[in-house]
Write a protein that holds these residues in place. Structure first.
Motif, PDB file in Angstrom:
ATOM      1  N   ALA A   1      -1.380   7.272 -24.975  1.00 35.88           N
ATOM      2  CA  ALA A   1      -1.017   8.329 -24.796  1.00 35.88           C
ATOM      3  C   ALA A   1       0.255   8.411 -25.994  1.00 35.88           C
ATOM      4  CB  ALA A   1      -0.580   9.375 -23.713  1.00 35.88           C
ATOM      5  N   PHE A   2       1.388   6.978 -25.949  1.00 35.28           N
ATOM      6  CA  PHE A   2       2.379   7.488 -26.655  1.00 35.28           C
ATOM      7  C   PHE A   2       2.973   7.119 -27.424  1.00 35.28           C
ATOM      8  CE2 PHE A   2       3.417   8.000 -21.406  1.00 35.28           C
ATOM      9  CZ  PHE A   2       4.291   8.980 -21.171  1.00 35.28           C
ATOM     10  N   VAL A   3       1.617   6.171 -27.691  1.00 33.76           N
ATOM     11  CA  VAL A   3       2.135   5.243 -29.326  1.00 33.76           C
ATOM     12  C   VAL A   3       0.619   5.780 -30.257  1.00 33.76           C
ATOM     13  CG1 VAL A   3       1.697   2.996 -30.124  1.00 33.76           C
ATOM     14  CG2 VAL A   3       2.877   2.990 -28.106  1.00 33.76           C
TER      15      VAL A   3
ATOM     16  N   SER B   1       6.419  19.424 -11.477  1.00 31.84           N
ATOM     17  CA  SER B   1       6.313  20.207 -12.062  1.00 31.84           C
ATOM     18  C   SER B   1       5.656  20.645 -13.175  1.00 31.84           C
ATOM     19  CB  SER B   1       7.359  21.633 -11.441  1.00 31.84           C
ATOM     20  OG  SER B   1       8.399  21.896 -10.769  1.00 31.84           O
ATOM     21  N   ILE B   2       6.276  20.277 -14.051  1.00 30.74           N
ATOM     22  CA  ILE B   2       5.804  19.705 -15.453  1.00 30.74           C
ATOM     23  C   ILE B   2       3.928  18.912 -15.052  1.00 30.74           C
ATOM     24  CG2 ILE B   2       5.982  18.127 -17.693  1.00 30.74           C
ATOM     25  CD1 ILE B   2       8.571  18.861 -17.643  1.00 30.74           C
TER      26      ILE B   2
ATOM     27  N   GLN C   1       4.014  11.031 -17.793  1.00 34.43           N
ATOM     28  CA  GLN C   1       5.329  10.641 -17.370  1.00 34.43           C
ATOM     29  C   GLN C   1       5.504  10.843 -15.726  1.00 34.43           C
ATOM     30  OE1 GLN C   1       8.580  13.912 -16.358  1.00 34.43           O
ATOM     31  NE2 GLN C   1       5.746  15.075 -16.049  1.00 34.43           N
ATOM     32  N   TYR C   2       5.592  11.431 -15.015  1.00 29.37           N
ATOM     33  CA  TYR C   2       5.394  11.500 -13.616  1.00 29.37           C
ATOM     34  C   TYR C   2       5.383  10.278 -12.835  1.00 29.37           C
ATOM     35  CZ  TYR C   2       5.655  13.048  -8.645  1.00 29.37           C
ATOM     36  OH  TYR C   2       5.409  12.566  -7.499  1.00 29.37           O
ATOM     37  N   ALA C   3       4.215   9.682 -13.607  1.00 28.13           N
ATOM     38  CA  ALA C   3       3.892   8.200 -12.796  1.00 28.13           C
ATOM     39  C   ALA C   3       4.459   7.347 -12.969  1.00 28.13           C
ATOM     40  CB  ALA C   3       2.350   8.267 -13.755  1.00 28.13           C
TER      41      ALA C   3
ATOM     42  N   GLY D   1       2.821   9.158  -7.975  1.00 28.55           N
ATOM     43  CA  GLY D   1       2.746   9.422  -9.188  1.00 28.55           C
ATOM     44  C   GLY D   1       1.226   8.638  -9.718  1.00 28.55           C
ATOM     45  N   TYR D   2       1.520   7.579  -8.935  1.00 32.04           N
ATOM     46  CA  TYR D   2       0.078   6.510  -9.717  1.00 32.04           C
ATOM     47  C   TYR D   2      -1.579   7.157  -9.487  1.00 32.04           C
ATOM     48  CZ  TYR D   2      -3.089   2.860 -10.358  1.00 32.04           C
ATOM     49  OH  TYR D   2      -4.428   2.207 -10.872  1.00 32.04           O
TER      50      TYR D   2
END
Length: 416
Positions: free
Chosen positions: A341-343, A203-204, A159-161, A102-103
């Motif tokens: 990305a998230f903040v 998949s996403i 999100q996958y990581a 994932g990384y």
């Protein structure tokens, strides 16, 4: 060809031993698989050494080196699983491998961003496009290809990581308490739910990674993005579906007379070891140091903005190479990109949509009304020249008020 011929002969000789695929547990088959995995790892490690020795473009090479290290991780994991006698060992090793997998997937996206000139240059390019996209999977993407599009694709890959390590820890915990039951698709086993969550997440991630590459294909035309993506997909995505098919064979009892779960894991690890040699040559063609230098020379933007460096320059000592390796193993950039990305990305999206968090005052000032504290802050931050002008204007207005007051007194005296 010789290796394939030997394997074919060995399969024919051992088909009657333990069923159709019982031969994968034979010492000769295990030895051949480990040998192929070792050769593939050596090819990949030579490329890693070449990048660490010629550390001319660190902002690109740290991502490339992390991607190249995926093959040795797979080789060590699959070889140890084949050699280990305990069936629980492959599950624990696969969890560690999956976390790194994932990384690496996000490292590939970060590499594409750097090849486009970094975040700021990429946002400028996206804003200049001014195009709209209708692509969507489970939920609608931001229609305009702009900063929000970049941030959204980054979230989907990140999100996958983060989900992958969580699933790896969950797998080890379920294995410890005996509810994992690999290759069993039943509602009372944890394997079914973990596979479903993993399949949705990967998949996403791959879908929006492809979409990101498609939207930026004109900017990435100099860097062979399709061949690079094929290298990533062949290891991550193909390995997953290969494991899924083998588990289905085990579910229907097509693997042989042995334990279906254990034999399915052995067969998967055997195939991965054999496939790593071919993947190593693909990685050599896509991520070698020579290939990177050629692609940089073909890119007008990177040639114009990157500092001029001698491509033949080499590290002067092993200590210097260890410093470069430490940079590769540092994961602080992943944490920074996650915050971005998230903040930070969420705040930027709110500002782009017309929302300003500065309108929210602790006193409960309604949105759209002026906050009285903002006038005081603006007054404190007034430049010196503007402050002088403001003071003169005030003095001027005071002088005008005094003149009007004197005229009123004269008029009153005349009336009297």
């Amino acid at each position: 060809k010789a290796t394939v011929s030997v394997l074919y002969w060995w399969v024919k000789q051992k088909q009657n031993m333990g069923g159709t695929f019982g031969w994968v547990e034979e010492p000769v088959a295990v030895g051949i698989a480990v040998l192929l995995a070792t050769i593939g790892s050596c090819i990949s490690l030579v490329q890693v050494y070449d990048h660490l020795r010629h550390w001319t473009h660190p902002h690109l090479q740290k991502y490339i080196t992390r991607i190249l290290l995926l093959l040795p991780v797979y080789a060590i994991n699959s070889s140890a699983s084949l050699i280990a006698g305990d069936p629980r060992v492959p599950v624990y090793l696969d969890s560690i491998r999956d976390a790194y997998e994932g990384y690496v997937l996000y490292q590939f996206m970060a590499l594409l961003i750097e090849l486009c000139g970094g975040d700021q240059e990429l946002v400028r390019v996206l804003n200049e496009k001014g195009r709209f996209t209708e692509h969507h999977l489970f939920f609608q993407l931001p229609r305009k290809v702009d900063r929000q599009f970049l941030n959204f694709c980054r979230k989907c890959v990140l999100q996958y990581a983060f989900i992958k390590p969580i699933l790896a820890i969950t797998t080890m915990m379920c294995m410890a308490i005996g509810v994992y039951k690999e290759n069993r698709y039943s509602f009372d086993t944890a394997y079914l739910y973990i596979v479903v969550v993993y399949n949705i997440s990967v998949s996403i991630s791959l879908y929006y990674l492809v979409m990101f590459g498609v939207e930026l294909s004109p900017e990435l035309v100099y860097f062979s993005p399709k061949s690079k993506f094929l290298c990533i997909k062949s290891v991550i995505f193909f390995a997953f579906w290969q494991s899924f098919l083998i588990s289905m064979f085990g579910y229907f009892g097509l693997l042989g007379q042995h334990n279906q779960e254990e034999l399915g894991v052995k067969l998967q690890d055997f195939l991965i070891c054999c496939e790593l040699l071919g993947v190593a040559f693909l990685h050599h063609r896509a991520f070698s140091y020579t290939k990177m230098v050629e692609e940089i020379k073909d890119s007008p933007y990177l040639m114009a903005h990157l500092p001029k460096m001698d491509p033949d320059a080499a590290a002067k000592s092993r200590a210097e190479m260890l410093v470069h390796l430490k940079t590769v193993l540092d994961v602080n950039d992943l944490m920074q990109d996650s915050h971005k990305a998230f903040v930070k990305g969420t705040k930027d999206s709110l500002l782009d949509s017309g929302y300003d968090h500065r309108d929210d005052s602790p006193q409960g000032t309604p949105r759209g009304h002026r906050n009285p504290l903002s006038n005081n802050m603006a007054h404190e931050q007034t430049p010196p020249e503007r402050a002088l002008g403001t003071q003169s204007d005030v003095a001027h207005s005071h002088a005008g008020s005094d003149d009007e007051h004197d005229q009123d007194e004269v008029t009153l005296c005349r009336r009297t």
